[in-house]
Design a protein around this motif. Structure first.
Motif, PDB file in Angstrom:
ATOM      1  N   GLU A 128       0.866  -1.124   0.274  1.00 51.98           N
ATOM      2  CA  GLU A 128       0.103   0.102  -0.064  1.00 51.98           C
ATOM      3  C   GLU A 128       0.911   1.202   0.115  1.00 51.98           C
ATOM      4  O   GLU A 128       0.677   2.119  -0.584  1.00 51.98           O
ATOM      5  CB  GLU A 128      -0.827  -0.035   1.307  1.00 51.98           C
ATOM      6  N   GLU A 129       1.976   1.232   0.838  1.00 54.85           N
ATOM      7  CA  GLU A 129       2.866   2.398   0.875  1.00 54.85           C
ATOM      8  C   GLU A 129       3.485   2.816  -0.502  1.00 54.85           C
ATOM      9  O   GLU A 129       3.599   3.764  -0.915  1.00 54.85           O
ATOM     10  CB  GLU A 129       4.051   2.109   1.784  1.00 54.85           C
ATOM     11  N   ALA A 130       3.495   1.571  -1.262  1.00 59.43           N
ATOM     12  CA  ALA A 130       4.348   1.798  -2.385  1.00 59.43           C
ATOM     13  C   ALA A 130       3.446   2.464  -3.551  1.00 59.43           C
ATOM     14  O   ALA A 130       3.978   3.235  -4.418  1.00 59.43           O
ATOM     15  CB  ALA A 130       4.953   0.540  -3.096  1.00 59.43           C
ATOM     16  N   VAL A 131       2.123   2.512  -3.323  1.00 60.97           N
ATOM     17  CA  VAL A 131       1.201   2.998  -4.449  1.00 60.97           C
ATOM     18  C   VAL A 131       0.213   4.371  -4.155  1.00 60.97           C
ATOM     19  O   VAL A 131      -0.294   4.767  -4.633  1.00 60.97           O
ATOM     20  CB  VAL A 131       0.454   1.803  -4.846  1.00 60.97           C
ATOM     21  N   ALA A 132       0.187   4.396  -2.825  1.00 59.20           N
ATOM     22  CA  ALA A 132      -0.630   5.289  -2.204  1.00 59.20           C
ATOM     23  C   ALA A 132      -0.056   6.533  -1.662  1.00 59.20           C
ATOM     24  O   ALA A 132       0.316   6.672  -0.645  1.00 59.20           O
ATOM     25  CB  ALA A 132      -1.414   4.825  -1.072  1.00 59.20           C
ATOM     26  N   VAL A 133       0.250   7.507  -2.754  1.00 61.81           N
ATOM     27  CA  VAL A 133       0.717   8.810  -2.292  1.00 61.81           C
ATOM     28  C   VAL A 133      -0.606   9.638  -1.842  1.00 61.81           C
ATOM     29  O   VAL A 133      -1.609   9.746  -2.419  1.00 61.81           O
ATOM     30  CB  VAL A 133       1.187   9.528  -3.498  1.00 61.81           C
ATOM     31  N   GLY A 134      -0.454   9.860  -0.507  1.00 65.58           N
ATOM     32  CA  GLY A 134      -1.371  10.998  -0.124  1.00 65.58           C
ATOM     33  C   GLY A 134      -2.425  10.274   1.019  1.00 65.58           C
ATOM     34  O   GLY A 134      -3.409  10.712   1.324  1.00 65.58           O
ATOM     35  N   ASP A 135      -2.012   8.866   1.148  1.00 62.60           N
ATOM     36  CA  ASP A 135      -3.006   8.056   2.224  1.00 62.60           C
ATOM     37  C   ASP A 135      -2.144   7.799   3.195  1.00 62.60           C
ATOM     38  O   ASP A 135      -0.984   7.241   3.072  1.00 62.60           O
ATOM     39  CB  ASP A 135      -3.428   7.128   1.395  1.00 62.60           C
ATOM     40  N   ASP A 157       0.087  18.603  -3.908  1.00 58.17           N
ATOM     41  CA  ASP A 157      -0.584  19.778  -3.481  1.00 58.17           C
ATOM     42  C   ASP A 157      -0.911  19.558  -2.054  1.00 58.17           C
ATOM     43  O   ASP A 157      -1.915  20.448  -1.477  1.00 58.17           O
ATOM     44  CB  ASP A 157      -1.808  19.581  -4.467  1.00 58.17           C
ATOM     45  N   ALA A 158      -0.148  19.078  -1.243  1.00 52.60           N
ATOM     46  CA  ALA A 158      -0.576  18.901   0.074  1.00 52.60           C
ATOM     47  C   ALA A 158      -0.158  20.421   0.718  1.00 52.60           C
ATOM     48  O   ALA A 158       0.553  21.035   0.500  1.00 52.60           O
ATOM     49  CB  ALA A 158       0.394  17.884   0.649  1.00 52.60           C
ATOM     50  N   PRO A 159      -1.270  20.768   1.620  1.00 51.79           N
ATOM     51  CA  PRO A 159      -1.022  21.885   2.342  1.00 51.79           C
ATOM     52  C   PRO A 159       0.245  22.240   2.988  1.00 51.79           C
ATOM     53  O   PRO A 159       0.670  23.366   3.297  1.00 51.79           O
ATOM     54  CB  PRO A 159      -2.344  22.278   3.180  1.00 51.79           C
ATOM     55  N   LEU A 160       0.927  21.140   3.670  1.00 56.34           N
ATOM     56  CA  LEU A 160       2.204  21.401   4.208  1.00 56.34           C
ATOM     57  C   LEU A 160       3.379  21.522   3.523  1.00 56.34           C
ATOM     58  O   LEU A 160       4.613  21.672   4.151  1.00 56.34           O
ATOM     59  CB  LEU A 160       2.421  20.334   5.132  1.00 56.34           C
ATOM     60  N   VAL A 161       3.407  21.115   2.207  1.00 60.41           N
ATOM     61  CA  VAL A 161       4.563  21.486   1.037  1.00 60.41           C
ATOM     62  C   VAL A 161       5.116  23.220   1.400  1.00 60.41           C
ATOM     63  O   VAL A 161       4.235  23.945   1.336  1.00 60.41           O
ATOM     64  CB  VAL A 161       4.279  21.099  -0.133  1.00 60.41           C
ATOM     65  N   ASP A 192      13.421  22.249   9.704  1.00 59.41           N
ATOM     66  CA  ASP A 192      13.255  21.407   8.377  1.00 59.41           C
ATOM     67  C   ASP A 192      11.947  21.743   7.828  1.00 59.41           C
ATOM     68  O   ASP A 192      11.006  21.935   8.199  1.00 59.41           O
ATOM     69  CB  ASP A 192      13.376  20.020   8.685  1.00 59.41           C
ATOM     70  N   THR A 193      12.140  21.966   6.480  1.00 64.96           N
ATOM     71  CA  THR A 193      10.966  22.262   5.608  1.00 64.96           C
ATOM     72  C   THR A 193      10.487  20.897   4.904  1.00 64.96           C
ATOM     73  O   THR A 193      11.140  20.317   4.204  1.00 64.96           O
ATOM     74  CB  THR A 193      11.360  23.420   4.542  1.00 64.96           C
ATOM     75  N   LEU A 194       9.073  20.900   5.140  1.00 63.45           N
ATOM     76  CA  LEU A 194       8.515  19.735   4.300  1.00 63.45           C
ATOM     77  C   LEU A 194       8.418  20.026   2.832  1.00 63.45           C
ATOM     78  O   LEU A 194       8.140  20.829   2.240  1.00 63.45           O
ATOM     79  CB  LEU A 194       7.165  19.523   5.046  1.00 63.45           C
ATOM     80  N   GLU A 195       8.657  18.782   2.119  1.00 64.54           N
ATOM     81  CA  GLU A 195       8.813  18.737   0.634  1.00 64.54           C
ATOM     82  C   GLU A 195       7.897  17.603   0.212  1.00 64.54           C
ATOM     83  O   GLU A 195       7.509  16.735   0.463  1.00 64.54           O
ATOM     84  CB  GLU A 195      10.164  18.649   0.048  1.00 64.54           C
ATOM     85  N   ALA A 196       7.291  18.068  -0.998  1.00 69.49           N
ATOM     86  CA  ALA A 196       6.554  17.165  -2.082  1.00 69.49           C
ATOM     87  C   ALA A 196       7.469  15.882  -2.164  1.00 69.49           C
ATOM     88  O   ALA A 196       8.492  15.791  -2.476  1.00 69.49           O
ATOM     89  CB  ALA A 196       6.017  17.661  -3.168  1.00 69.49           C
ATOM     90  N   GLY A 197       6.635  14.731  -1.785  1.00 70.32           N
ATOM     91  CA  GLY A 197       7.612  13.542  -2.064  1.00 70.32           C
ATOM     92  C   GLY A 197       8.124  13.009  -0.651  1.00 70.32           C
ATOM     93  O   GLY A 197       8.348  11.868  -0.632  1.00 70.32           O
ATOM     94  N   LEU A 213      -5.716  14.385  11.440  1.00 63.42           N
ATOM     95  CA  LEU A 213      -4.253  14.235  10.907  1.00 63.42           C
ATOM     96  C   LEU A 213      -4.147  14.140   9.421  1.00 63.42           C
ATOM     97  O   LEU A 213      -3.567  14.762   8.625  1.00 63.42           O
ATOM     98  CB  LEU A 213      -3.648  12.977  11.594  1.00 63.42           C
ATOM     99  N   HIS A 214      -5.393  13.311   8.821  1.00 65.97           N
ATOM    100  CA  HIS A 214      -5.281  13.225   7.352  1.00 65.97           C
ATOM    101  C   HIS A 214      -5.698  14.707   6.671  1.00 65.97           C
ATOM    102  O   HIS A 214      -5.057  14.805   5.739  1.00 65.97           O
ATOM    103  CB  HIS A 214      -6.272  12.148   6.897  1.00 65.97           C
ATOM    104  N   GLU A 215      -6.446  15.207   7.329  1.00 67.74           N
ATOM    105  CA  GLU A 215      -6.990  16.620   6.769  1.00 67.74           C
ATOM    106  C   GLU A 215      -5.722  17.527   6.924  1.00 67.74           C
ATOM    107  O   GLU A 215      -5.760  18.416   6.006  1.00 67.74           O
ATOM    108  CB  GLU A 215      -8.051  17.166   7.644  1.00 67.74           C
ATOM    109  N   LEU A 216      -5.020  17.529   8.132  1.00 68.47           N
ATOM    110  CA  LEU A 216      -3.743  18.400   8.169  1.00 68.47           C
ATOM    111  C   LEU A 216      -2.646  18.182   6.991  1.00 68.47           C
ATOM    112  O   LEU A 216      -2.374  19.298   6.450  1.00 68.47           O
ATOM    113  CB  LEU A 216      -3.217  18.185   9.520  1.00 68.47           C
ATOM    114  N   LEU A 217      -2.610  16.883   6.521  1.00 68.80           N
ATOM    115  CA  LEU A 217      -1.601  16.311   5.875  1.00 68.80           C
ATOM    116  C   LEU A 217      -1.784  16.344   4.341  1.00 68.80           C
ATOM    117  O   LEU A 217      -1.084  16.626   3.618  1.00 68.80           O
ATOM    118  CB  LEU A 217      -0.993  15.072   6.381  1.00 68.80           C
ATOM    119  N   VAL A 218      -2.994  16.348   4.058  1.00 70.15           N
ATOM    120  CA  VAL A 218      -3.452  16.082   2.523  1.00 70.15           C
ATOM    121  C   VAL A 218      -4.676  17.182   2.254  1.00 70.15           C
ATOM    122  O   VAL A 218      -5.722  17.318   3.040  1.00 70.15           O
ATOM    123  CB  VAL A 218      -4.092  14.675   2.262  1.00 70.15           C
ATOM    124  N   LYS A 219      -4.446  17.919   1.414  1.00 72.24           N
ATOM    125  CA  LYS A 219      -5.421  18.964   0.754  1.00 72.24           C
ATOM    126  C   LYS A 219      -6.971  18.144   0.478  1.00 72.24           C
ATOM    127  O   LYS A 219      -7.048  17.201  -0.364  1.00 72.24           O
ATOM    128  CB  LYS A 219      -5.175  19.605  -0.425  1.00 72.24           C
TER     129      LYS A 219
END
Length: 224
Positions: A128-135, A157-161, A192-197, A213-219
Motif C-alpha cells: 500500500e505504501e508503494a502505491v498510495a501517495v497521500g494516504d 498539492d499537500a497544504p504542508l509542502v 526542516d521544511t517539508l517537501e513534496a514526495g 491528521l489526514h486533513e492536516l496533511l492532505v488537501k
C-alpha cells in the motif's frame, strides 16, 4: 542485551544474525534437528529442545534474558512461549511472530505478548505504501499501548509542502518521528521544511484523531 529466540528457521536465524551484528547475546531454540544449522549463525548459543517446555526455557536461561522472540511457524507455539516467558520467568519484553492474520487478535497482553509482528500485514502495508501517495498507511501497531506507526507520502498539492516542521500544529497524541527524503532518513527539527514526495513516519497514540491528521496533511478534494 540477552535475547532468546524460539524457532531457528529462516526467520529466527535472520533475527539472530542481525542481533549478533549489534553485539547482543543470542540463544536459538528449536526442537527440529533439521533446524540446527549451527554454522549459519555460529556466534549464537544453540539448544535442541521444545521451547514450550519449562525445562527448556530454564535451560536457555530465559530468566536472565531481556527479550524473548517467539519466531516459529506455528502461532500456537508462539503464544505458549510468550505466555510462559512472561508469567513464569517475568521476561521484560516478548515479541511474537503472527503467521496467520486471523489469529492476530489473540496476540496481546492476555497471552503475554508485548509486540506482535504479522509478516502478511507488514507486507500488505509495504504494498500500500508503494502505491498510495497521500494516504495514511498503518505500518505497525504496538499491542500493549495501542499506538500506531503511520506512513504518508506528501503529494505535490499537500497544504504542508513548503512549511517548516516547527510551524505545524499536530493533532493531540500525534508525533512526527522521521522524514524520509529519497534514500535519506531525517530526524525532523523545527527548521526542516517539508517537501513534496517526503515520506512522513508518524507515531499516533490510541486516542489520536486520524481524520484530523489526514486533513492536516492532505488537501481535501474540491467540492463539486
Amino acid at each position: 542485551m540477552k535475547v532468546v529466540i524460539a524457532g531457528a528457521g529462516s526467520v529466527g536465524r535472520s533475527i539472530a544474525t542481525e542481533l549478533l551484528a549489534n553485539d547482543h547475546e543470542v540463544t536459538l531454540v528449536d526442537k527440529q534437528p533439521s533446524a540446527m544449522r549451527v554454522a549459519s549463525v555460529a556466534d549464537a548459543e544453540w539448544l535442541l529442545a521444545d521451547a514450550c517446555e519449562l525445562s527448556t526455557l530454564t535451560q536457555a536461561k530465559v530468566d536472565e534474558c531481556d527479550v524473548i522472540v517467539a519466531a516459529t511457524g506455528d502461532d500456537k507455539v508462539n503464544l505458549v512461549v510468550s505466555l510462559l516467558a512472561k508469567t513464569e520467568y517475568g521476561v521484560p519484553r516478548t515479541v511474537a511472530r503472527v503467521n496467520n492474520p486471523k489469529n492476530e487478535w489473540m496476540f496481546d497482553e492476555a497471552w503475554g505478548v508485548d509486540v506482535a509482528v504479522s509478516t502478511p500485514r507488514i507486507m500488505t502495508a509495504m504494498v500500500e505504501e508503494a502505491v498510495a501517495v497521500g494516504d495514511l498507511v498503518k505500518i505497525f501497531t504496538f499491542h500493549q499501548s495501542g499506538a500506531e506507526i503511520l506512513e504518508l507520502t506528501l503529494p505535490e498539492d499537500a497544504p504542508l509542502v513548503g512549511v517548516r516542521v516547527g510551524q505545524v500544529v499536530w493533532p493531540p497524541d500525534t508525533v512526527l518521528a522521521a522524514i524520509v527524503r529519497g534514500p535519506r532518513p531525517i530526524a525532523p527539527s523545527p527548521d526542516d521544511t517539508l517537501e513534496a514526495g517526503d515520506e512522513l513516519l508518524i507515531v499516533a497514540g490510541s486516542q489520536a484523531d486520524l481524520p484530523a491528521l489526514h486533513e492536516l496533511l492532505v488537501k481535501p478534494p474540491a467540492a463539486t
